[in-house]
Design a protein around this motif. Structure first.
Motif, PDB file in Angstrom:
ATOM      1  N   ASP A   7      -5.832  -9.774 -13.446  1.00 31.84           N
ATOM      2  CA  ASP A   7      -6.465  -8.569 -13.318  1.00 31.84           C
ATOM      3  C   ASP A   7      -5.722  -7.337 -13.631  1.00 31.84           C
ATOM      4  N   GLU A   8      -6.132  -6.257 -14.061  1.00 34.06           N
ATOM      5  CA  GLU A   8      -5.534  -5.124 -14.133  1.00 34.06           C
ATOM      6  C   GLU A   8      -5.476  -4.466 -12.657  1.00 34.06           C
ATOM      7  N   THR A   9      -4.092  -4.184 -12.352  1.00 36.31           N
ATOM      8  CA  THR A   9      -3.752  -3.386 -11.235  1.00 36.31           C
ATOM      9  C   THR A   9      -2.797  -2.066 -11.292  1.00 36.31           C
ATOM     10  N   GLU A  10      -2.723  -1.255 -10.378  1.00 38.19           N
ATOM     11  CA  GLU A  10      -1.908  -0.061 -10.442  1.00 38.19           C
ATOM     12  C   GLU A  10      -0.684  -0.519 -11.243  1.00 38.19           C
ATOM     13  N   PHE A  11      -0.061  -1.573 -10.632  1.00 32.58           N
ATOM     14  CA  PHE A  11       1.154  -1.798 -11.059  1.00 32.58           C
ATOM     15  C   PHE A  11       1.416  -2.274 -12.466  1.00 32.58           C
ATOM     16  N   THR A  12       0.243  -3.296 -12.814  1.00 30.43           N
ATOM     17  CA  THR A  12       0.325  -3.788 -14.162  1.00 30.43           C
ATOM     18  C   THR A  12       0.259  -2.481 -15.341  1.00 30.43           C
TER      19      THR A  12
ATOM     20  N   GLN B  68      -0.425 -11.730 -12.537  1.00 33.99           N
ATOM     21  CA  GLN B  68      -1.826 -11.342 -12.341  1.00 33.99           C
ATOM     22  C   GLN B  68      -2.527 -11.386 -13.573  1.00 33.99           C
TER      23      GLN B  68
ATOM     24  N   GLU C  73       0.725  -1.242   0.212  1.00 37.61           N
ATOM     25  CA  GLU C  73      -0.086   0.086  -0.191  1.00 37.61           C
ATOM     26  C   GLU C  73       0.848   1.445  -0.030  1.00 37.61           C
TER      27      GLU C  73
ATOM     28  N   ASP D  50       4.797 -10.337  -9.506  1.00 38.91           N
ATOM     29  CA  ASP D  50       3.312 -10.434  -9.256  1.00 38.91           C
ATOM     30  C   ASP D  50       2.544  -9.630 -10.436  1.00 38.91           C
ATOM     31  N   PHE D  51       2.983  -8.626 -10.970  1.00 36.22           N
ATOM     32  CA  PHE D  51       2.161  -7.968 -12.056  1.00 36.22           C
ATOM     33  C   PHE D  51       2.143  -8.494 -13.278  1.00 36.22           C
TER      34      PHE D  51
ATOM     35  N   LYS E  23       2.990   6.605  -6.890  1.00 40.83           N
ATOM     36  CA  LYS E  23       2.043   7.695  -7.311  1.00 40.83           C
ATOM     37  C   LYS E  23       2.294   9.122  -7.069  1.00 40.83           C
TER      38      LYS E  23
ATOM     39  N   MET F 193       2.776   1.598  -3.299  1.00 38.82           N
ATOM     40  CA  MET F 193       1.934   2.247  -4.371  1.00 38.82           C
ATOM     41  C   MET F 193       1.829   3.769  -4.122  1.00 38.82           C
TER      42      MET F 193
END
Length: 488
Positions: free
Chosen positions: A199-204, A197, A94, A193-194, A101, A97
């Motif tokens: 699913d779309e994440t902030e890191f992907t 995964q 957390e 992990d990106f 940002k 990220m």
């Protein structure tokens, strides 16, 4: 060459705010300065003293390197006040990220600096994908600095393009990385992990932005040398069609004891005390153990390391990071009476160590490493075989380069990519791996190959060497770009 040269090229370097990124950037600044380029490092108030101390000591480069300071919005981003370095918050996803940002806020002050100074080039870290458009806005070539090897860049690109990890039935099933020399096998659980995964994440999303920004950039600077990974340097440039220049190992710009001791943070041990301890040991008799600035091993794992080192019978220097919050804590990871038991045979450094200084000493014969690229290349440059213990980032790729391609290391057996700690490794595996790189016929063979690579590394940065020549080619390319820009 000095600053009086009227057509002196001016470089802006913008490293990511983490020690593993800032240290090679400072080395690059020294390298550029030694070749007559005027270099400016962009950083934040808290990081400026950390990265300037080694340059201030070098009068030859003091006039060639300066700094531009921009403010970092720690509190606004929900980070602790004064938190301007990823190393402080990296154990929490957390907070990590939030930190990433917060770096996007640096876009506007960067644009102001570029507009005011109009440098001939911007070398910006891979984690600043927005720097490509910022530089283009003012007609300035943007170079990407990944801080890793050609091998890892090729593996990453092939995984993104072909996605072989999605075609296996389990996380543990090996697959061959397609369209890559060397029959390189990985497992899904060894990938970041990106990438794993669905699913779309902030890191992907950040990862995709980085890939696109790299393709649109002027090119890439790589901290490596051609002789280390020729097949992958060629693959990256010819098959993947990416512009790149190899200019490393950049750590070799630090030639004397003081330069090596001053890299990175303030060492937790006096360099003279450290050298005195090493001077008392026989050549290639000490194994150096260090997991970099971000890996965070639990107390139980540290205890296993201590017991594995003791059982190995080898002399060692072991770097253990202190509590990140700066709080004193009970050292429950250290068996009672351990330091007394290994007195004279083992040296524990709590905090930051002068790594290049230690690795370069003739007494060091092996290196237990997390396979971060800075450490891996420093191990290669020092000519020492390695015990590979990857944790996260691209470290599992680097392990394959060391153990499978270069054949200068042995894996401790870690299989799971993890932001915190990774697989638990038992003392028996640690003991076995340490012995394998330190004693016996296999150790002799690995050390012979490692020493040969170390000699190649040093030749690469000398006049007419491969990295020296590629840096020349890069400087000529920049000069040509400036000429063409001047005509338009």
């Amino acid at each position: 060459m000095g600053s009086e040269i009227p057509d002196q090229l001016r470089m802006f370097l913008f490293p990511f705010l983490a020690h593993g990124h800032m240290i090679p950037t400072v080395d690059m600044a020294k390298l550029f300065g030694s070749r007559g380029l005027k270099t400016t490092i962009i950083t934040t108030p808290a990081n400026a003293p950390l990265i300037s101390k080694s340059i201030r000591k070098n009068n030859d480069l003091a006039t060639e390197i300066d700094f531009k300071i921009i403010n970092f919005p720690s509190v606004k981003a929900g980070l602790p006040e004064g938190c301007e370095n990823l190393d402080v918050v990296a154990t929490s996803m957390e907070m990590t990220m939030k930190f990433f940002k917060a770096t996007t806020v640096l876009l506007k002050p960067l644009e102001v600096l570029l507009e005011e100074s109009k440098p001939d080039c911007l070398v910006a870290d891979m984690f600043f994908p927005w720097a490509t458009d910022a530089a283009a806005k003012f007609g300035i070539p943007r170079l990407v600095f990944h801080g890793t090897s050609f091998f890892s860049l090729c593996v990453s690109a092939c995984l993104v393009q072909y996605q072989p990890h999605k075609k296996v039935s389990s996380d543990s099933e090996p697959f061959v990385v397609p369209n890559l020399p060397g029959d390189i096998k990985l497992k899904r659980k060894q990938l970041p992990d990106f990438i794993q995964q669905e699913d779309e994440t902030e890191f992907t999303m950040l990862s995709k932005e980085m890939q696109q920004a790299e393709i649109r950039s002027f090119g890439t600077l790589v901290n490596s040398f051609y002789e280390l990974e020729p097949a992958y340097a060629d693959h990256y440039r010819k098959v993947l069609a990416r512009r790149a220049w190899h200019i490393g190992p950049v750590s070799l710009c630090n030639r004397n004891v003081e330069d090596k001791a001053l890299r990175g943070k303030q060492a937790s041990i006096d360099e003279h005390e450290c050298l005195k301890w090493l001077n008392s040991k026989k050549p290639s008799s000490v194994i150096y153990v260090c997991f970099g600035s971000l890996a965070n091993l639990c107390s139980a794992q540290l205890r296993e390391i201590s017991l594995g080192l003791e059982a190995s019978g080898q002399q060692f220097i072991w770097v253990v990071r202190k509590n990140k919050n700066g709080q004193e804590e009970k050292e429950d990871w250290l068996p009672e009476g351990f330091e007394k038991k290994v007195e004279g045979r083992g040296l524990i450094i709590r905090g930051w160590a002068p790594q290049v200084l230690i690795l370069d000493h003739e007494a060091v014969g092996g290196f237990v490493t997390h396979c971060g690229w800075n450490s891996t290349l420093e191990g290669v440059t020092a000519g020492v075989p390695m015990v590979t213990w990857p944790v996260f980032a691209e470290q599992f790729y680097n392990e394959k380069l060391v153990t499978q391609v270069l054949k200068i290391g042995t894996a401790v057996g870690v299989q799971q990519w993890s932001r915190v700690g990774g697989d638990f490794v038992k003392r028996e595996a640690i003991e076995k791996a340490v012995k394998e790189v330190m004693v016996g016929d296999k150790a002799v063979e690995m050390r012979s190959r490692a020493k040969a690579l170390g000699q190649m590394a040093k030749r690469a940065v000398e006049e007419r060497g491969s990295s020296y020549s590629d840096l020349n080619a890069f400087i000529e390319e920049l000069s040509l770009q400036r000429c063409l820009k001047g005509r338009n």
